[in-house]
Scaffold this active site. Structure first.
Site, PDB file in Angstrom:
ATOM      1  N   SER A 143      39.335  63.106  19.214  1.00 12.44           N
ATOM      2  CA  SER A 143      38.901  62.069  20.159  1.00 12.44           C
ATOM      3  C   SER A 143      39.585  62.385  21.479  1.00 12.44           C
ATOM      4  O   SER A 143      40.697  62.937  21.491  1.00 12.44           O
ATOM      5  CB  SER A 143      39.348  60.699  19.659  1.00 12.44           C
ATOM      6  OG  SER A 143      39.446  59.785  20.736  1.00 12.44           O
ATOM      7  N   TYR A 156      46.012  55.368  16.455  1.00  9.84           N
ATOM      8  CA  TYR A 156      44.782  56.155  16.337  1.00  9.84           C
ATOM      9  C   TYR A 156      44.880  57.412  17.223  1.00  9.84           C
ATOM     10  O   TYR A 156      44.629  58.533  16.779  1.00  9.84           O
ATOM     11  CB  TYR A 156      43.598  55.287  16.767  1.00  9.84           C
ATOM     12  CG  TYR A 156      42.281  56.001  16.891  1.00  9.84           C
ATOM     13  CD1 TYR A 156      41.505  56.255  15.769  1.00  9.84           C
ATOM     14  CD2 TYR A 156      41.811  56.429  18.138  1.00  9.84           C
ATOM     15  CE1 TYR A 156      40.287  56.919  15.883  1.00  9.84           C
ATOM     16  CE2 TYR A 156      40.597  57.087  18.260  1.00  9.84           C
ATOM     17  CZ  TYR A 156      39.843  57.323  17.127  1.00  9.84           C
ATOM     18  OH  TYR A 156      38.641  57.981  17.245  1.00  9.84           O
TER      19      TYR A 156
END
Ligand SMILES: NC(=O)c1ccc[n+]([C@@H]2O[C@H](COP(=O)([O-])OP(=O)(O)OC[C@H]3O[C@@H](n4cnc5c(N)ncnc54)[C@H](O)[C@@H]3O)[C@@H](O)[C@H]2O)c1
Length: 262
Positions: A143, A156
């Site tokens: 990501s 995350y």
């Protein structure tokens, strides 16, 4: 020039929904033998895709599932580590309004278990097969937050930073065995399971904005002025899996419409 994955056995974790489903569709379109490993098997399965139920954070389940795949299909040529979870949480409740959105040890373990440990477990099981035959590709879905950090998503983002680092190190370890390891780092995209109403509430609190504002302002933040399409991520991943990308390894490619500095 066409992307062909004919006769390639491609395994995608978390391929029952969202980005993983799109990746599975692209792989299938390129004639791959397409296999999905997921916690949940969808009620509407894609044609010409084989599904295995498996929790990627559980080492025994991963070993058993990879073994079943080898028995059924003979090998694994490509592994796409896509399964991931996100629970937006703050390090401390800086807004002082709702302590439910503080990162707990339990949530930390859940996120790291799937996003980081799961990538290690699946890659190790698949790489054992790939090393023996001296060929293979591992693609880690990261990501942009892994390079940029993210307000309210530190855990995350940290797992994605770790995944980027796995990509760099495993490319060095496995390159001499003719195995490529590549990362794909999406930015902001069309909706997936990761944009559920429950997650939106957490996003809104941790960013201190009303929920309605979460979906606005993309035009300014993304130079290309729109969200990423899931199909665009699927296509990039299929390209990286193919021999057209035969000299690409040890790098993570951003697919974010120009948003990232990474
Ligand atoms: N959606 C985005 O905008 C975005 C942006 C950047 C990166 N990503 C990354 O893309 C990947 C896919 O995300 P998505 O948005 O499609 O999410 P999603 O929630 O739609 O799909 C994730 C899939 O992973 C599966 N999964 C979850 N935990 C699992 C486990 N323990 N074992 C096996 N399968 C499990 C889920 O069942 C689901 O099918 C993730 O790694 C995510 O971090 C997504």
């Amino acid at each position: 020039m066409e992307i062909s994955l004919k006769d390639k056995v491609v395994v995608i974790t978390g391929g029952s929904s969202g980005i993983g489903k799109s990746i599975a569709g692209s792989m299938r379109e390129c004639s791959a033998q397409t296999i999905v490993i997921d916690l949940t098997i969808p009620s509407e399965k894609m044609e010409r895709v084989t599904y295995y139920a498996c929790d990627v954070s559980d080492g025994l389940e991963v070993r058993r599932t990879i073994q079943q795949i080898i028995e059924a299909f003979g090998t694994i040529d490509v592994l796409v580590n896509n399964a991931g979870i996100n629970k937006p949480r703050l390090l401390v409740d800086i807004y002082g309004k709702d302590s439910n959105y503080v990162l707990t040890e339990e949530i930390y373990d859940q996120i790291v278990g799937v996003n980081q440990k799961g990538v290690f477990l699946c890659s190790q099981a698949a790489a054992e097969v790939m090393v023996k035959k001296r060929s293979g590709v591992i693609i880690n879905i990261s990501s942009e937050s892994g390079m940029e950090g993210s307000l309210g998503q530190s855990c995350y983002a940290a797992t994605k930073g770790a995944v980027n680092s796995f990509t760099l190190s495993w490319a060095k370890e496995l390159g001499p065995s003719n195995i490529r390891v590549v990362g794909v780092a999406p930015g902001i995209n069309e909706k997936t399971g990761m944009t559920s109403p429950e997650l939106y509430e957490a996003f809104a609190y941790t960013r201190n904005v009303p929920i309605e504002q979460l979906d606005t302002g993309y035009e300014k933040a993304i130079p290309l002025g729109r969200l990423g399409k899931l199909s665009e991520i699927g296509q990039l991943t299929a390209f990286l899996a193919s021999d057209l990308a035969s000299y690409i390894t040890g790098t993570t490619i951003n697919i974010s419409g120009g948003k990232s500095r990474g």
